[in-house]
Enzyme design. Structure first.
Site, PDB file in Angstrom:
ATOM      1  N   LYS A  33      -9.017  -5.005   1.310  1.00 53.72           N
ATOM      2  CA  LYS A  33      -9.314  -5.238  -0.111  1.00 53.72           C
ATOM      3  C   LYS A  33      -8.035  -5.171  -0.950  1.00 53.72           C
ATOM      4  CE  LYS A  33     -10.489  -0.365  -0.755  1.00 53.72           C
ATOM      5  NZ  LYS A  33     -11.565   0.621  -0.643  1.00 53.72           N
ATOM      6  N   ARG A 116     -20.896   7.359  -6.019  1.00 50.44           N
ATOM      7  CA  ARG A 116     -20.273   6.166  -6.581  1.00 50.44           C
ATOM      8  C   ARG A 116     -21.289   5.055  -6.352  1.00 50.44           C
ATOM      9  NH1 ARG A 116     -14.331   4.310  -4.519  1.00 50.44           N
ATOM     10  NH2 ARG A 116     -15.561   3.616  -2.750  1.00 50.44           N
ATOM     11  N   TYR A 243      16.694  -1.001 -22.736  1.00 52.89           N
ATOM     12  CA  TYR A 243      15.923  -0.788 -23.960  1.00 52.89           C
ATOM     13  C   TYR A 243      16.010   0.668 -24.413  1.00 52.89           C
ATOM     14  CZ  TYR A 243      13.653  -5.359 -23.621  1.00 52.89           C
ATOM     15  OH  TYR A 243      13.385  -6.703 -23.585  1.00 52.89           O
ATOM     16  N   MET A 289      10.599  -5.580 -18.025  1.00 56.50           N
ATOM     17  CA  MET A 289       9.515  -6.347 -17.425  1.00 56.50           C
ATOM     18  C   MET A 289       9.958  -6.990 -16.112  1.00 56.50           C
ATOM     19  SD  MET A 289       7.145  -9.340 -19.095  1.00 56.50           S
ATOM     20  CE  MET A 289       6.727  -8.414 -20.545  1.00 56.50           C
TER      21      MET A 289
HETATM   22  C1  LIG Z   1     -11.381   1.487   0.528  1.00 51.75           C
HETATM   23  C2  LIG Z   1     -12.487   1.871   1.396  1.00 51.75           C
HETATM   24  C3  LIG Z   1     -12.257   2.339   2.714  1.00 51.75           C
HETATM   25  C4  LIG Z   1     -10.881   2.614   3.272  1.00 51.75           C
HETATM   26  O1  LIG Z   1     -10.404   3.863   2.853  1.00 51.75           O
HETATM   27  P1  LIG Z   1      -8.995   4.437   3.363  1.00 51.75           P
HETATM   28  O2  LIG Z   1      -8.922   5.792   2.776  1.00 51.75           O
HETATM   29  O3  LIG Z   1      -7.948   3.547   2.783  1.00 51.75           O
HETATM   30  O4  LIG Z   1      -9.020   4.399   4.828  1.00 51.75           O
HETATM   31  C5  LIG Z   1     -13.370   2.567   3.517  1.00 51.75           C
HETATM   32  N1  LIG Z   1     -14.624   2.362   3.047  1.00 51.75           N
HETATM   33  C6  LIG Z   1     -14.879   1.950   1.796  1.00 51.75           C
HETATM   34  C7  LIG Z   1     -16.282   1.761   1.351  1.00 51.75           C
HETATM   35  C8  LIG Z   1     -13.815   1.706   0.920  1.00 51.75           C
HETATM   36  O5  LIG Z   1     -14.069   1.306  -0.330  1.00 51.75           O
END
Ligand SMILES: *Cc1c(COP(=O)(O)O)cnc(C)c1O
Length: 334
Positions: A33, A116, A243, A289
């Site tokens: 992700k 969550r 800056y 930047m």
């Molecule tokens: C991001 C995520 C992971 C991975 O977590 P790490 O700590 O980076 O290994 C696993 N499961 C879910 C649902 C996540 O959102």
């Protein structure tokens, strides 16, 4: 242009360590992700797939599409659902079960304590009943730990609760599901991993999220960040840089700007607490930047070779250091 070097051999080393821990390569689902935690989703997907990884996890459908050809199954954690034989979708709440169409691969997320996403433990039986009634294609049940990276009992009670989830699913006639709860921290600390897959993110990139007392797993950072020299000048004592003129030159020397700034996802930070590079050089003055200034005229400098070390200087975590790096920075696999 500033660029990112991805060390392929380190990634393979990490994947090997994790596959051994999980029991096999087939049990590792690489979490890609957010542009593979800022590393570059295509580059990481390609190497993981060549290594023999079959499963991936992403945040959205658009990410899944980019890496579709590399994996057998891709779990999509949220957002749009679109029918595709390669993708499975996480069910994050009870209401969505009512709306979901048939013929999608689905994985039910159960909230075992993180609060969550996911249905609550109390909703589990109703959710499974509804899934059955609607004849949805449920292929898995998952949960996520809130404290797997801490030395406490929390991980254990969440794990126990997930065992109850498995039992209930079985009792209700779901025999062919895959179960998964482990992230990097949970997999690394587990002594006998016995689930179908582990969703591993930060550890594949070379960072151990566990406290020191759990031991060293010899993971190696995959990413290093490099910047190139744009211009140099000699500055005399008393002259100021950047800056606000925050930095005052103490002694005549050669100063250069490099092509990295907060526009590239490098933290602007606090110029009073200068960032120290791996070789000991300090960023002088404020981060702009697109530029930083250093007291040197080297053509190329390594800004960061270990996000864990760098994150300490900004009071954050390795995850944030790499994830915020702009996708437009060029990635080079070495
Ligand atoms: C991001 C995520 C992971 C991975 O977590 P790490 O700590 O980076 O290994 C696993 N499961 C879910 C649902 C996540 O959102």
């Amino acid at each position: 242009m500033a660029y990112i070097k991805l060390d392929k051999s380190n990634l393979i080393l990490n994947l090997n360590i994790l596959a051994r821990k999980a029991g096999s390569k087939e049990k590792i689902a690489v979490v890609l992700k957010d542009n593979a935690y800022g590393h570059g989703i295509l580059e990481i997907a390609k190497i993981a797939s060549e290594f023999g990884i079959k499963e991936a996890v992403v945040a959205s459908f658009s990410e899944a599409l980019k890496i579709k050809s590399y994996f057998k199954n891709i779990l999509i954690l949220g957002g749009e659902v679109v029918k595709d034989s390669k993708f499975s979708f996480a069910i994050n709440d009870f209401e969505s079960i009512k709306r979901l169409p048939k013929n999608l691969k689905l994985e039910l997320k159960v909230d075992t304590g993180m609060h969550r996403n996911g249905i609550s433990f109390d909703q589990l039986k109703d959710a499974l009943k509804l899934i059955k009634q609607k004849e949805l294609n449920l292929i898995g049940i998952m949960t996520h730990y809130r404290c797997a990276d801490e030395l406490s009992s929390e991980y254990f009670w969440q794990k126990k609760r997930f065992e109850e989830v498995k039992k209930i699913a079985f009792e209700m006639g779901f025999f062919n599901l895959r179960f998964h709860s482990h992230n990097s921290a949970a997999l690394l600390r587990s002594s006998k991993f016995n689930e179908d897959i582990a969703r591993v993110g930060i550890a594949i990139y070379g960072y151990n999220p566990l406290p020191k007392c759990f031991g060293d797993f010899n993971l190696k950072p995959v990413l290093s960040l490099w910047a190139k020299r744009v211009s140099s000048k000699i500055l005399r004592a008393g002259e100021r840089v950047g800056y606000g003129g925050d930095f005052i030159v103490k002694q005549e020397g050669i100063y250069s700007t490099y092509d990295l700034g907060y526009g590239d996802g490098w933290p602007r930070g606090d110029s009073k607490k200068a960032y120290i590079l791996p070789d000991g050089k300090k960023i002088v003055g404020r981060v702009s930047m697109d530029f930083i200034t250093l007291e040197t005229d080297e053509e190329e400098v390594c800004i960061m070779d270990n996000a864990e070390v760098a994150s300490k200087q900004f009071d954050t975590i390795s995850y944030e250091m790499t994830t915020q790096l702009s996708p437009s920075i060029k990635r080079i696999v070495v």
